[in-house]
Design a protein around this motif. Structure first.
Motif, PDB file in Angstrom:
ATOM      1  N   ALA A 197      38.629  27.460  19.943  1.00 19.27           N
ATOM      2  CA  ALA A 197      39.533  26.650  20.746  1.00 19.27           C
ATOM      3  C   ALA A 197      40.874  26.429  20.053  1.00 19.27           C
ATOM      4  N   GLY A 198      40.854  26.219  18.738  1.00 15.76           N
ATOM      5  CA  GLY A 198      42.105  25.988  18.019  1.00 15.76           C
ATOM      6  C   GLY A 198      43.026  27.186  18.066  1.00 15.76           C
ATOM      7  N   ALA A 206      44.592  27.388  21.523  1.00 19.48           N
ATOM      8  CA  ALA A 206      45.656  26.393  21.651  1.00 19.48           C
ATOM      9  C   ALA A 206      46.913  26.846  20.928  1.00 19.48           C
ATOM     10  N   ASN A 214      43.643  21.088  29.138  1.00 15.49           N
ATOM     11  CA  ASN A 214      44.811  20.356  28.659  1.00 15.49           C
ATOM     12  C   ASN A 214      46.075  21.183  28.727  1.00 15.49           C
ATOM     13  N   VAL A 215      46.007  22.436  28.228  1.00 15.92           N
ATOM     14  CA  VAL A 215      47.221  23.243  28.218  1.00 15.92           C
ATOM     15  C   VAL A 215      47.591  23.662  29.629  1.00 15.92           C
ATOM     16  N   VAL A 255      48.758  29.488  23.031  1.00 16.37           N
ATOM     17  CA  VAL A 255      49.505  28.931  24.154  1.00 16.37           C
ATOM     18  C   VAL A 255      50.773  28.238  23.660  1.00 16.37           C
ATOM     19  N   SER A 256      50.663  27.547  22.523  1.00 15.24           N
ATOM     20  CA  SER A 256      51.832  26.868  21.958  1.00 15.24           C
ATOM     21  C   SER A 256      52.939  27.869  21.633  1.00 15.24           C
ATOM     22  N   VAL A 276      40.383  22.550  25.942  1.00  8.98           N
ATOM     23  CA  VAL A 276      41.723  22.990  25.537  1.00  8.98           C
ATOM     24  C   VAL A 276      42.432  23.658  26.702  1.00  8.98           C
ATOM     25  N   LEU A 277      41.722  24.538  27.404  1.00  5.36           N
ATOM     26  CA  LEU A 277      42.344  25.239  28.528  1.00  5.36           C
ATOM     27  C   LEU A 277      42.732  24.269  29.638  1.00  5.36           C
ATOM     28  N   GLN A 283      53.717  18.411  26.898  1.00  7.27           N
ATOM     29  CA  GLN A 283      53.053  19.219  25.895  1.00  7.27           C
ATOM     30  C   GLN A 283      51.625  18.778  25.628  1.00  7.27           C
ATOM     31  N   ASP A 284      51.313  17.483  25.820  1.00 13.08           N
ATOM     32  CA  ASP A 284      49.955  17.043  25.539  1.00 13.08           C
ATOM     33  C   ASP A 284      49.038  17.192  26.741  1.00 13.08           C
TER      34      ASP A 284
END
Length: 363
Positions: free
Chosen positions: A247-248, A251, A299-300, A254-255, A296-297, A309-310
């Motif tokens: 997951a990290g 993330a 949230n993004v 995507v960032s 994570v998916l 962004q959060d």
């Protein structure tokens, strides 16, 4: 009611005169392949300078004429225009009396079966749908690539053997597709081939931005191996951070995409969710890791939609709020855009200035 003359197919001569309506990337290549099998191309229609050059290169000395003249000269006519132009073209040819009884009328659309040819069938034509499952360049290399290429074949039962024989003569492998399965068949090919080109081009673009000097050389062995593994093993070939539940890493991807290629974020998320679904269903992604990954998916995905962004809406509780869930769960998968066809405006097929003239495109 069957309007197909039952004995026409077997009564036809072994070698046919061939015409092409729409000198895009496909038509001239198929006609050149038929020429190698002993058939005789006699006429081509094309509108743009590119189509005329293509026809001259692949079918030298074959005259460029109007669509109606193609039908007048040829016993076997290839209708190789874009999908959305095909119904209007067929209707126009039938209305103007261009279709002759006993004429083999072949279209190469993956989307349509033979029903789209009904106006011509009522005029006595013999309808065939022969779709080569191949990408075309508009050059002679296409003729070579047809060797072993699968064709999606749809035809009335009395013409099935004739349709399959033509495919074999072009070096292809006939694969029977029922009329009502054509759109699904074509969607599968679009996902596998057309979308693949988009993904590869996007990957090369991102590698260039990351400083890679030869992204094609870097991707070639990787994508070749991935394709081979996928064809051999299907979902079992899935690798990468989504399938592993990292997951990290997802993330972080995507960032970075948001910073350097924001137009790529939506596609990345859609593919990541689909990959996670398939990996989870096939036991490759552990459920305990899937929960974090899908969180994570979610949230993004929300962040992409709201611009935060959060991943929170302005009025949403923060993650440290006592009522805020630890894992927001899987979001609904984004739907597809409308994708409805443009309205058809069937004009006269011989009018190159008509706004809906069947320009050749890829078909």
């Amino acid at each position: 009611m069957n309007t197909i003359p039952p004995t026409e197919a077997q009564d036809r001569p072994a070698r046919l005169t061939v015409g092409v309506v729409g000198a895009g990337r496909v038509g001239p290549a198929l006609a050149a392949s038929l020429q190698l099998a002993g058939h005789r191309p006699v006429a081509v229609s094309g509108v743009s300078d590119a189509s005329v050059r293509r026809a001259a290169a692949l079918l030298p000395d074959v005259p460029i004429v109007s669509p109606s003249e193609v039908l007048e000269r040829a016993e076997l006519v290839l209708l190789t225009v874009p999908d959305d132009a095909l119904p209007g073209l067929v209707a126009g040819l039938a209305e103007t009396g261009a279709v002759r009884p006993g004429q083999l009328l072949v279209h190469t659309s993956g989307r349509f079966g033979t029903a789209v040819l009904d106006p011509a069938t009522r005029a006595g034509a013999l309808p065939l749908a022969l779709h080569p499952a191949m990408t075309f360049t508009g050059t002679r290399v296409d003729v070579q690539r047809l060797a072993g290429c699968s064709f999606g074949v749809t035809a009335p039962e009395p013409l099935r053997m004739a349709a399959e024989a033509l495919v074999i003569e072009m070096g292809g492998e006939p694969e029977w597709i029922e009329e009502d399965a054509r759109p699904l068949y074509h969607a599968a090919l679009a996902i596998g081939a057309n979308h693949l080109v988009t993904l590869v081009a996007q990957a090369m673009e991102l590698l260039r931005r990351a400083g890679v000097g030869a992204p094609d050389r870097m991707l070639g062995p990787l994508l070749g191996a991935a394709l081979d593994n996928a064809l051999r093993s299907g979902d079992a070939a899935l690798t990468g951070p989504v399938a592993r539940g990292d997951a990290g890493t997802v993330a972080a991807h995507v960032s970075e995409l948001r910073k350097h290629a924001p137009q790529s974020v939506e596609g990345y998320l859609a593919m990541a969710r689909t990959t996670a679904d398939r990996a989870l269903a096939h036991g490759l992604l552990k459920p305990e890791l899937a929960e974090d990954l899908l969180g994570v998916l979610a949230n993004v995905g929300t962040a992409a939609a709201t611009g935060h962004q959060d991943g929170r809406r302005p009025d949403a509780p923060s993650s440290d709020h006592p009522d805020h869930p630890d894992h927001p769960g899987r979001p609904e998968h984004p739907g597809h855009p409308d994708g409805s066809d443009r309205p058809e405006h069937p004009g006269h097929p011989d009018d190159p200035d008509h706004p809906d003239h069947p320009e050749e495109g890829d078909r």
